[in-house]
Design a protein around this motif. Structure first.
Motif, PDB file in Angstrom:
ATOM      1  N   UNK A 192      -8.686  -7.584   0.019  1.00 34.11           N
ATOM      2  CA  UNK A 192      -8.106  -6.258  -0.145  1.00 34.11           C
ATOM      3  C   UNK A 192      -8.965  -5.421  -1.079  1.00 34.11           C
ATOM      4  N   UNK A 193      -9.227  -4.193  -0.682  1.00 41.86           N
ATOM      5  CA  UNK A 193     -10.018  -3.283  -1.501  1.00 41.86           C
ATOM      6  C   UNK A 193      -9.134  -2.616  -2.547  1.00 41.86           C
ATOM      7  N   UNK A 194      -9.765  -2.076  -3.585  1.00 38.85           N
ATOM      8  CA  UNK A 194      -8.976  -1.331  -4.564  1.00 38.85           C
ATOM      9  C   UNK A 194      -8.694   0.067  -4.010  1.00 38.85           C
ATOM     10  N   UNK A 195      -7.998   0.860  -4.778  1.00 39.21           N
ATOM     11  CA  UNK A 195      -7.591   2.179  -4.292  1.00 39.21           C
ATOM     12  C   UNK A 195      -8.731   3.191  -4.280  1.00 39.21           C
ATOM     13  N   UNK A 196      -9.871   2.800  -4.789  1.00 34.79           N
ATOM     14  CA  UNK A 196     -11.069   3.622  -4.650  1.00 34.79           C
ATOM     15  C   UNK A 196     -10.966   5.036  -5.158  1.00 34.79           C
ATOM     16  N   UNK A 197     -10.415   5.222  -6.338  1.00 32.99           N
ATOM     17  CA  UNK A 197     -10.343   6.565  -6.911  1.00 32.99           C
ATOM     18  C   UNK A 197      -9.293   7.452  -6.297  1.00 32.99           C
ATOM     19  N   UNK A 198      -8.341   6.857  -5.568  1.00 38.47           N
ATOM     20  CA  UNK A 198      -7.287   7.644  -4.933  1.00 38.47           C
ATOM     21  C   UNK A 198      -6.400   8.322  -5.972  1.00 38.47           C
ATOM     22  N   UNK A 199      -6.178   7.628  -7.098  1.00 37.83           N
ATOM     23  CA  UNK A 199      -5.263   8.138  -8.112  1.00 37.83           C
ATOM     24  C   UNK A 199      -6.020   8.593  -9.356  1.00 37.83           C
ATOM     25  N   UNK A 200      -5.420   9.479 -10.122  1.00 38.50           N
ATOM     26  CA  UNK A 200      -6.030   9.896 -11.392  1.00 38.50           C
ATOM     27  C   UNK A 200      -6.119   8.702 -12.349  1.00 38.50           C
ATOM     28  N   UNK A 292      -0.913  -3.887  -2.158  1.00 40.99           N
ATOM     29  CA  UNK A 292      -1.370  -4.843  -3.160  1.00 40.99           C
ATOM     30  C   UNK A 292      -1.554  -4.210  -4.533  1.00 40.99           C
ATOM     31  N   UNK A 293      -1.792  -2.926  -4.573  1.00 42.97           N
ATOM     32  CA  UNK A 293      -2.098  -2.282  -5.847  1.00 42.97           C
ATOM     33  C   UNK A 293      -0.957  -1.454  -6.426  1.00 42.97           C
ATOM     34  N   UNK A 294       0.100  -1.237  -5.657  1.00 41.97           N
ATOM     35  CA  UNK A 294       1.202  -0.439  -6.189  1.00 41.97           C
ATOM     36  C   UNK A 294       2.187  -1.331  -6.948  1.00 41.97           C
ATOM     37  N   UNK A 295       3.038  -0.702  -7.699  1.00 41.56           N
ATOM     38  CA  UNK A 295       4.016  -1.414  -8.518  1.00 41.56           C
ATOM     39  C   UNK A 295       5.270  -1.759  -7.745  1.00 41.56           C
ATOM     40  N   UNK A 296       5.697  -0.846  -6.898  1.00 42.75           N
ATOM     41  CA  UNK A 296       6.966  -1.020  -6.195  1.00 42.75           C
ATOM     42  C   UNK A 296       7.006  -0.077  -4.992  1.00 42.75           C
ATOM     43  N   UNK A 316       3.409  -8.969   0.317  1.00 42.15           N
ATOM     44  CA  UNK A 316       2.278  -8.526  -0.511  1.00 42.15           C
ATOM     45  C   UNK A 316       2.584  -8.625  -1.997  1.00 42.15           C
ATOM     46  N   UNK A 317       3.689  -9.318  -2.312  1.00 39.68           N
ATOM     47  CA  UNK A 317       4.134  -9.489  -3.704  1.00 39.68           C
ATOM     48  C   UNK A 317       4.431  -8.141  -4.375  1.00 39.68           C
TER      49      UNK A 317
END
Length: 395
Positions: A192-200, A292-296, A316-317
Motif C-alpha cells: 500500500x502506498x502512502x497518501x502522497x501529499x494528499x493532506x496538509x 490503510x492510512x485513515x483513522x476511521x 484494513x484494520x
C-alpha cells in the motif's frame, strides 16, 4: 452446445447486471463471479453498460469476460422513467444473450435462475406523486411476479430478508437464504502506498467517507459531524483533523454532479474548507491507501441493506462509525470494531472524538475488525456457500 465462446464443460454461469460500475451491487456481482471462477465454474458477465476506465480491476482480466450490449439505449427520458429504461435495457441484454446461441447452466441476476436480492428495486425510488405511483405500479407488480419465478432466492443480510418479506407479501412463504457478501482479501493484501501529499502537513487524525455521491447516502451527516467535532476539540486537536469525502462519481448521472456541488457548498457554509477534501471516482490503489492510512471510516447511510465499505474498512484494520440500522448492525460490532450511532451530528461527533483523545483506540478496534472479517466475511466461506447453491441448481 455452443463452444465458440470458450466455455468449458464445467458449470456455466452467466451474470446479468444493468450497469457494471463501481457501486456496492457491482462489487457483489464481481466478487461472486470471481468466487465461482475460483471453483472452476465458467463465468461471464453481460451488462448494458461497462466502462473500462470506471470499473473494478478484476473485470479487466481475460479470466472474467464482460459482454456489453445495449449501451445505446437511454437510461432515462428527459430525466424521468429511469426504472422503465433500466428494465428495457435488461430485457435487451437478456434477448441478446438468448439469441447469441451461448449456453449456460445458471443465470445469476441481482435485479432466474438464481436471484440474489441486493435490495428490492421498488424501494430504491420514492413515489411522491400520483403519476409516479401510477407509473411504478406495473413495474412493482412485475418485479414481484418475476422474483417469485426464481429457482432460488438469496439475500445479502438478515435485514434484507425482513425487508424482502415486507415488500413482497405474496412471496412471504418463499424461503430465502442469507449469503453475506464477502471480501476478496487478496486485493487488499498488497503493498500500500502512502497518501502522497494528499493532506496538509500535520493532519494525523483522518476520517474517511466512502460512498457514491447520492442524496440517500446521507453524506451531509459526515460534514455536519465534523463541524460538531470542531466544537468539542481544542485548537491544537482540531488542527490535526481532516476529512476525506471519497465517492463514486459518474458524469452521466445528474444526481452525482448536483450532489457533489451541494456538498461543496455545505463545506463552505460550515467553514470547513481547510479540513475537507473531495475525491471523485478514485482508483483501487487510492482506496487501499486511504483505508490503510485513515483513522476511521464514517459510514452515513441509514437502513443500508448490507454495505461492503464497513467490511473493507475492518479488514484494513480501520474502525468504522456507522448508523445503527440495516446491514451495519450485522457487520460492525459496537464498541469492538467501531461504533453504531444515531444518525445525528452530535452522536457521530461524540464517537469521532474518542479517536482524537485515545491514540490507541484505532489499533485496538482495527485488529478486532480484521479478525471479525476473517471469521464472518471471508471469500472462502462465501465461495463455498455460493458454489453449493449453484451446484444444487444444476443437479
Amino acid at each position: 452446445m455452443s463452444t465458440g465462446s470458450g466455455w468449458d464443460s464445467m458449470v456455466r454461469v452467466v451474470f446479468l447486471h444493468p450497469d457494471l460500475g463501481i457501486g456496492g451491487a457491482e462489487r457483489l456481482v464481481v466478487d461472486a463471479a470471481v468466487a465461482l471462477r475460483s471453483r472452476g465454474c465458467s463465468v461471464k458477465i453481460w451488462t448494458a453498460h461497462y466502462d473500462p476506465q470506471h470499473c473494478f480491476s478484476e473485470t479487466l482480466s481475460s479470466d472474467l469476460p464482460v459482454e456489453c450490449v445495449g449501451d445505446w439505449l437511454p437510461t432515462s427520458v428527459f430525466g424521468y422513467f429511469h426504472a422503465l429504461c433500466a428494465y428495457i435495457r435488461m430485457i435487451y441484454v437478456t434477448l441478446y444473450l438468448v439469441l447469441s446461441g451461448e449456453e449456460f447452466d445458471v443465470v445469476f441476476c441481482d435485479q432466474n435462475v438464481l436471484f440474489y436480492c441486493h435490495f428490492p428495486d421498488q424501494l430504491l425510488t420514492q413515489r411522491r406523486s400520483a403519476l409516479k405511483r401510477f407509473y411504478r405500479g406495473p413495474i412493482d407488480w412485475f418485479e414481484e411476479l418475476t422474483t417469485g419465478m426464481a429457482d432460488r432466492i438469496l439475500v445479502n443480510s438478515q435485514f434484507t430478508a425482513g425487508v424482502f418479506k415486507q415488500t413482497f407479501p405474496k412471496l412471504a412463504d418463499v424461503h430465502t437464504d442469507v449469503l453475506y457478501p464477502s471480501l476478496n482479501s487478496s486485493a487488499f493484501d498488497v503493498e500500500v502506498e502512502d497518501l502522497g501529499g494528499l493532506l496538509p502537513a500535520g493532519r494525523s487524525i483522518v476520517f474517511l467517507s466512502i460512498n457514491r455521491y447520492e442524496r440517500k447516502k446521507n453524506l451531509p451527516l459526515a460534514l455536519k459531524a465534523l463541524a460538531a467535532l470542531k466544537g468539542r476539540l481544542s485548537v491544537g486537536e482540531w488542527e490535526r483533523v481532516h476529512l476525506v469525502m471519497a465517492g463514486g462519481y459518474d458524469e452521466r448521472v445528474v444526481e452525482n454532479v448536483e450532489h457533489h456541488e451541494e456538498l461543496r457548498s455545505l463545506v463552505s457554509s460550515l467553514g470547513l474548507e481547510d479540513h475537507v477534501i473531495f475525491l471523485r471516482s478514485f482508483s483501487d490503489k487510492q482506496k487501499l491507501s486511504l483505508l490503510h492510512n485513515c483513522t476511521c471510516v464514517l459510514y452515513t447511510p441509514s437502513n443500508e441493506h448490507f454495505g461492503i465499505v464497513p467490511v473493507e474498512a475492518m479488514y484494513s484494520r480501520c474502525p468504522v462509525i456507522a448508523v445503527n440500522s440495516g446491514g451495519p448492525l450485522e457487520s460492525v460490532a459496537h464498541g469492538e470494531t467501531g461504533f453504531l450511532c444515531e444518525p445525528t451530528p452530535e452522536h457521530f461527533s461524540e464517537a469521532m472524538q474518542q479517536f482524537v483523545t485515545d491514540p490507541k483506540l484505532k489499533q485496538r478496534m482495527g485488529n478486532a475488525g480484521r479478525e471479525r472479517v476473517q471469521q464472518r466475511f471471508s471469500l472462502q466461506a462465501f465461495t463455498e456457500q455460493l458454489y453449493c447453491h449453484i451446484s444444487s441448481l444444476t443437479q
